[in-house]
Design a protein around this motif. Structure first.
Motif, PDB file in Angstrom:
ATOM      1  N   MET A 163     -26.164 -15.543  12.975  1.00 53.89           N
ATOM      2  CA  MET A 163     -25.875 -15.737  11.574  1.00 53.89           C
ATOM      3  C   MET A 163     -26.813 -14.833  10.778  1.00 53.89           C
ATOM      4  SD  MET A 163     -26.035 -19.253   9.252  1.00 53.89           S
ATOM      5  CE  MET A 163     -25.152 -20.206  10.433  1.00 53.89           C
ATOM      6  N   SER A 164     -26.277 -14.120   9.800  1.00 53.93           N
ATOM      7  CA  SER A 164     -27.103 -13.259   8.964  1.00 53.93           C
ATOM      8  C   SER A 164     -27.944 -14.101   8.007  1.00 53.93           C
ATOM      9  CB  SER A 164     -26.222 -12.303   8.160  1.00 53.93           C
ATOM     10  OG  SER A 164     -25.531 -13.010   7.135  1.00 53.93           O
ATOM     11  N   PHE A 165     -28.959 -13.487   7.452  1.00 57.06           N
ATOM     12  CA  PHE A 165     -29.821 -14.170   6.484  1.00 57.06           C
ATOM     13  C   PHE A 165     -28.971 -14.652   5.307  1.00 57.06           C
ATOM     14  CE2 PHE A 165     -34.520 -13.856   5.278  1.00 57.06           C
ATOM     15  CZ  PHE A 165     -34.452 -14.933   4.413  1.00 57.06           C
ATOM     16  N   GLN A 166     -28.101 -13.780   4.799  1.00 52.02           N
ATOM     17  CA  GLN A 166     -27.252 -14.163   3.674  1.00 52.02           C
ATOM     18  C   GLN A 166     -26.324 -15.311   4.054  1.00 52.02           C
ATOM     19  OE1 GLN A 166     -27.338 -12.673   0.371  1.00 52.02           O
ATOM     20  NE2 GLN A 166     -26.330 -14.632   0.051  1.00 52.02           N
ATOM     21  N   ALA A 167     -25.841 -15.323   5.290  1.00 47.10           N
ATOM     22  CA  ALA A 167     -24.978 -16.412   5.746  1.00 47.10           C
ATOM     23  C   ALA A 167     -25.730 -17.740   5.753  1.00 47.10           C
ATOM     24  CB  ALA A 167     -24.407 -16.104   7.125  1.00 47.10           C
ATOM     25  N   TYR A 168     -27.016 -17.710   6.122  1.00 50.72           N
ATOM     26  CA  TYR A 168     -27.832 -18.929   6.048  1.00 50.72           C
ATOM     27  C   TYR A 168     -27.851 -19.451   4.620  1.00 50.72           C
ATOM     28  CZ  TYR A 168     -30.075 -19.509  10.620  1.00 50.72           C
ATOM     29  OH  TYR A 168     -30.334 -19.785  11.929  1.00 50.72           O
ATOM     30  N   LEU A 169     -28.105 -18.564   3.661  1.00 51.24           N
ATOM     31  CA  LEU A 169     -28.172 -18.991   2.262  1.00 51.24           C
ATOM     32  C   LEU A 169     -26.827 -19.521   1.772  1.00 51.24           C
ATOM     33  CD1 LEU A 169     -30.396 -16.165   0.724  1.00 51.24           C
ATOM     34  CD2 LEU A 169     -31.102 -18.412   1.596  1.00 51.24           C
ATOM     35  N   ASP A 170     -25.745 -18.868   2.162  1.00 47.59           N
ATOM     36  CA  ASP A 170     -24.415 -19.331   1.769  1.00 47.59           C
ATOM     37  C   ASP A 170     -24.119 -20.702   2.375  1.00 47.59           C
ATOM     38  OD1 ASP A 170     -24.133 -16.922   0.423  1.00 47.59           O
ATOM     39  OD2 ASP A 170     -22.758 -16.045   1.899  1.00 47.59           O
ATOM     40  N   ASN A 171     -24.533 -20.903   3.614  1.00 46.64           N
ATOM     41  CA  ASN A 171     -24.332 -22.176   4.285  1.00 46.64           C
ATOM     42  C   ASN A 171     -25.129 -23.285   3.595  1.00 46.64           C
ATOM     43  OD1 ASN A 171     -25.248 -24.177   6.638  1.00 46.64           O
ATOM     44  ND2 ASN A 171     -23.224 -23.345   7.123  1.00 46.64           N
ATOM     45  N   ILE A 172     -26.330 -22.978   3.164  1.00 49.47           N
ATOM     46  CA  ILE A 172     -27.145 -23.953   2.430  1.00 49.47           C
ATOM     47  C   ILE A 172     -26.434 -24.360   1.144  1.00 49.47           C
ATOM     48  CG2 ILE A 172     -29.294 -24.242   1.117  1.00 49.47           C
ATOM     49  CD1 ILE A 172     -30.582 -22.364   3.306  1.00 49.47           C
ATOM     50  N   GLU A 173     -25.856 -23.401   0.464  1.00 45.12           N
ATOM     51  CA  GLU A 173     -25.105 -23.711  -0.761  1.00 45.12           C
ATOM     52  C   GLU A 173     -23.910 -24.614  -0.444  1.00 45.12           C
ATOM     53  OE1 GLU A 173     -22.763 -21.529  -4.448  1.00 45.12           O
ATOM     54  OE2 GLU A 173     -23.790 -20.289  -2.973  1.00 45.12           O
ATOM     55  N   ASP A 174     -23.209 -24.331   0.638  1.00 46.50           N
ATOM     56  CA  ASP A 174     -22.075 -25.176   1.036  1.00 46.50           C
ATOM     57  C   ASP A 174     -22.532 -26.613   1.301  1.00 46.50           C
ATOM     58  OD1 ASP A 174     -20.283 -23.058   0.916  1.00 46.50           O
ATOM     59  OD2 ASP A 174     -20.346 -22.668   3.084  1.00 46.50           O
ATOM     60  N   ARG A 175     -23.676 -26.756   1.953  1.00 43.64           N
ATOM     61  CA  ARG A 175     -24.178 -28.081   2.332  1.00 43.64           C
ATOM     62  C   ARG A 175     -24.736 -28.875   1.156  1.00 43.64           C
ATOM     63  NH1 ARG A 175     -27.959 -27.502   7.461  1.00 43.64           N
ATOM     64  NH2 ARG A 175     -26.468 -28.357   8.913  1.00 43.64           N
ATOM     65  N   THR A 176     -25.398 -28.182   0.232  1.00 46.23           N
ATOM     66  CA  THR A 176     -26.133 -28.883  -0.829  1.00 46.23           C
ATOM     67  C   THR A 176     -25.515 -28.753  -2.215  1.00 46.23           C
ATOM     68  OG1 THR A 176     -27.545 -26.987  -1.367  1.00 46.23           O
ATOM     69  CG2 THR A 176     -28.309 -28.479   0.405  1.00 46.23           C
ATOM     70  N   GLY A 177     -24.670 -27.755  -2.407  1.00 49.30           N
ATOM     71  CA  GLY A 177     -24.116 -27.493  -3.735  1.00 49.30           C
ATOM     72  C   GLY A 177     -25.080 -26.744  -4.645  1.00 49.30           C
ATOM     73  N   LEU A 178     -26.217 -26.324  -4.101  1.00 47.53           N
ATOM     74  CA  LEU A 178     -27.219 -25.614  -4.889  1.00 47.53           C
ATOM     75  C   LEU A 178     -27.353 -24.171  -4.415  1.00 47.53           C
ATOM     76  CD1 LEU A 178     -29.973 -28.374  -4.915  1.00 47.53           C
ATOM     77  CD2 LEU A 178     -28.451 -27.754  -6.812  1.00 47.53           C
ATOM     78  N   THR A 179     -27.524 -23.260  -5.356  1.00 52.30           N
ATOM     79  CA  THR A 179     -27.733 -21.857  -5.004  1.00 52.30           C
ATOM     80  C   THR A 179     -29.195 -21.627  -4.630  1.00 52.30           C
ATOM     81  OG1 THR A 179     -28.338 -21.143  -7.235  1.00 52.30           O
ATOM     82  CG2 THR A 179     -25.960 -21.173  -6.690  1.00 52.30           C
ATOM     83  N   PRO A 180     -29.465 -20.544  -3.943  1.00 49.29           N
ATOM     84  CA  PRO A 180     -30.868 -20.224  -3.655  1.00 49.29           C
ATOM     85  C   PRO A 180     -31.714 -20.119  -4.927  1.00 49.29           C
ATOM     86  CG  PRO A 180     -29.435 -18.915  -2.270  1.00 49.29           C
ATOM     87  CD  PRO A 180     -28.551 -19.612  -3.265  1.00 49.29           C
ATOM     88  N   TYR A 231     -32.924 -32.844   1.082  1.00 48.95           N
ATOM     89  CA  TYR A 231     -31.618 -32.197   1.254  1.00 48.95           C
ATOM     90  C   TYR A 231     -31.106 -32.206   2.690  1.00 48.95           C
ATOM     91  CZ  TYR A 231     -32.719 -30.766  -3.423  1.00 48.95           C
ATOM     92  OH  TYR A 231     -33.053 -30.782  -4.756  1.00 48.95           O
ATOM     93  N   GLY A 232     -31.887 -32.758   3.621  1.00 43.88           N
ATOM     94  CA  GLY A 232     -31.454 -32.845   5.009  1.00 43.88           C
ATOM     95  C   GLY A 232     -31.344 -31.517   5.722  1.00 43.88           C
ATOM     96  N   LEU A 233     -32.065 -30.502   5.242  1.00 40.79           N
ATOM     97  CA  LEU A 233     -31.986 -29.187   5.867  1.00 40.79           C
ATOM     98  C   LEU A 233     -32.888 -29.124   7.095  1.00 40.79           C
ATOM     99  CD1 LEU A 233     -32.015 -26.788   2.786  1.00 40.79           C
ATOM    100  CD2 LEU A 233     -30.058 -27.590   4.109  1.00 40.79           C
ATOM    101  N   GLY A 234     -32.375 -28.485   8.128  1.00 39.61           N
ATOM    102  CA  GLY A 234     -33.160 -28.268   9.335  1.00 39.61           C
ATOM    103  C   GLY A 234     -34.121 -27.113   9.156  1.00 39.61           C
ATOM    104  N   ARG A 235     -34.948 -26.886  10.139  1.00 35.42           N
ATOM    105  CA  ARG A 235     -36.002 -25.887  10.046  1.00 35.42           C
ATOM    106  C   ARG A 235     -35.473 -24.474   9.781  1.00 35.42           C
ATOM    107  NH1 ARG A 235     -41.116 -25.115  10.364  1.00 35.42           N
ATOM    108  NH2 ARG A 235     -42.024 -23.293  11.340  1.00 35.42           N
ATOM    109  N   GLY A 236     -34.440 -24.053  10.486  1.00 34.37           N
ATOM    110  CA  GLY A 236     -33.917 -22.690  10.307  1.00 34.37           C
ATOM    111  C   GLY A 236     -33.440 -22.441   8.893  1.00 34.37           C
ATOM    112  N   HIS A 237     -32.643 -23.348   8.370  1.00 33.72           N
ATOM    113  CA  HIS A 237     -32.151 -23.188   7.005  1.00 33.72           C
ATOM    114  C   HIS A 237     -33.295 -23.285   5.999  1.00 33.72           C
ATOM    115  CE1 HIS A 237     -28.319 -23.953   9.032  1.00 33.72           C
ATOM    116  NE2 HIS A 237     -27.787 -23.290   8.032  1.00 33.72           N
ATOM    117  N   ALA A 238     -34.201 -24.210   6.241  1.00 29.91           N
ATOM    118  CA  ALA A 238     -35.343 -24.363   5.337  1.00 29.91           C
ATOM    119  C   ALA A 238     -36.205 -23.106   5.326  1.00 29.91           C
ATOM    120  CB  ALA A 238     -36.170 -25.583   5.735  1.00 29.91           C
ATOM    121  N   MET A 239     -36.400 -22.493   6.490  1.00 33.27           N
ATOM    122  CA  MET A 239     -37.222 -21.289   6.543  1.00 33.27           C
ATOM    123  C   MET A 239     -36.572 -20.121   5.798  1.00 33.27           C
ATOM    124  SD  MET A 239     -40.114 -21.999   7.785  1.00 33.27           S
ATOM    125  CE  MET A 239     -40.794 -20.360   8.028  1.00 33.27           C
ATOM    126  N   ALA A 240     -35.249 -20.083   5.751  1.00 27.24           N
ATOM    127  CA  ALA A 240     -34.580 -19.060   4.947  1.00 27.24           C
ATOM    128  C   ALA A 240     -34.945 -19.253   3.474  1.00 27.24           C
ATOM    129  CB  ALA A 240     -33.068 -19.133   5.146  1.00 27.24           C
TER     130      ALA A 240
END
Length: 98
Positions: A1-18, A48-57
């Motif tokens: 998964m690309s770095f940008q894909a991580y950020l997009d996935n976080i938005e999908d999960r939380t409804g919040l932008t980076p 927000y229930g984010l795991g380590r990988g998403h949180a580190m992004a």
């Protein structure tokens, strides 16, 4: 998964932008120099229930901004990003090429 894909996935999960996460981190004082990544990771997991990988992004964009290393830019690998700057303002406004 690309770095940008991580950020997009976080938005999908939380409804919040980076960018919104950056503002929330500022409100909590988690953007201050010397803030440990673990403090940010704990906040993102608890609230927000984010795991380590998403949180580190998000740690990266909170502490360092949208610039990323050229290491994976255009590399064609699974972690390849098309640009060395991340889009932080949400998927709905993301220009072509991100």
């Amino acid at each position: 998964m690309s770095f940008q894909a991580y950020l997009d996935n976080i938005e999908d999960r939380t409804g919040l932008t980076p960018r919104q996460f950056i503002e929330l981190a500022k409100e909590r004082g988690l953007d201050a120099p010397g803030t440990k990544a673990g403090a940010i990771v704990e906040w993102l997991a608890a609230d927000y229930g984010l795991g380590r990988g998403h949180a580190m992004a998000l740690v990266h964009v909170i502490q360092k901004g949208p610039k990323i290393s050229d290491k994976h830019v255009g590399s064609g690998g699974t972690h390849a990003d098309p640009k060395n700057e991340l889009w932080l303002d949400g998927k709905a406004t993301k220009p072509e090429g991100y």
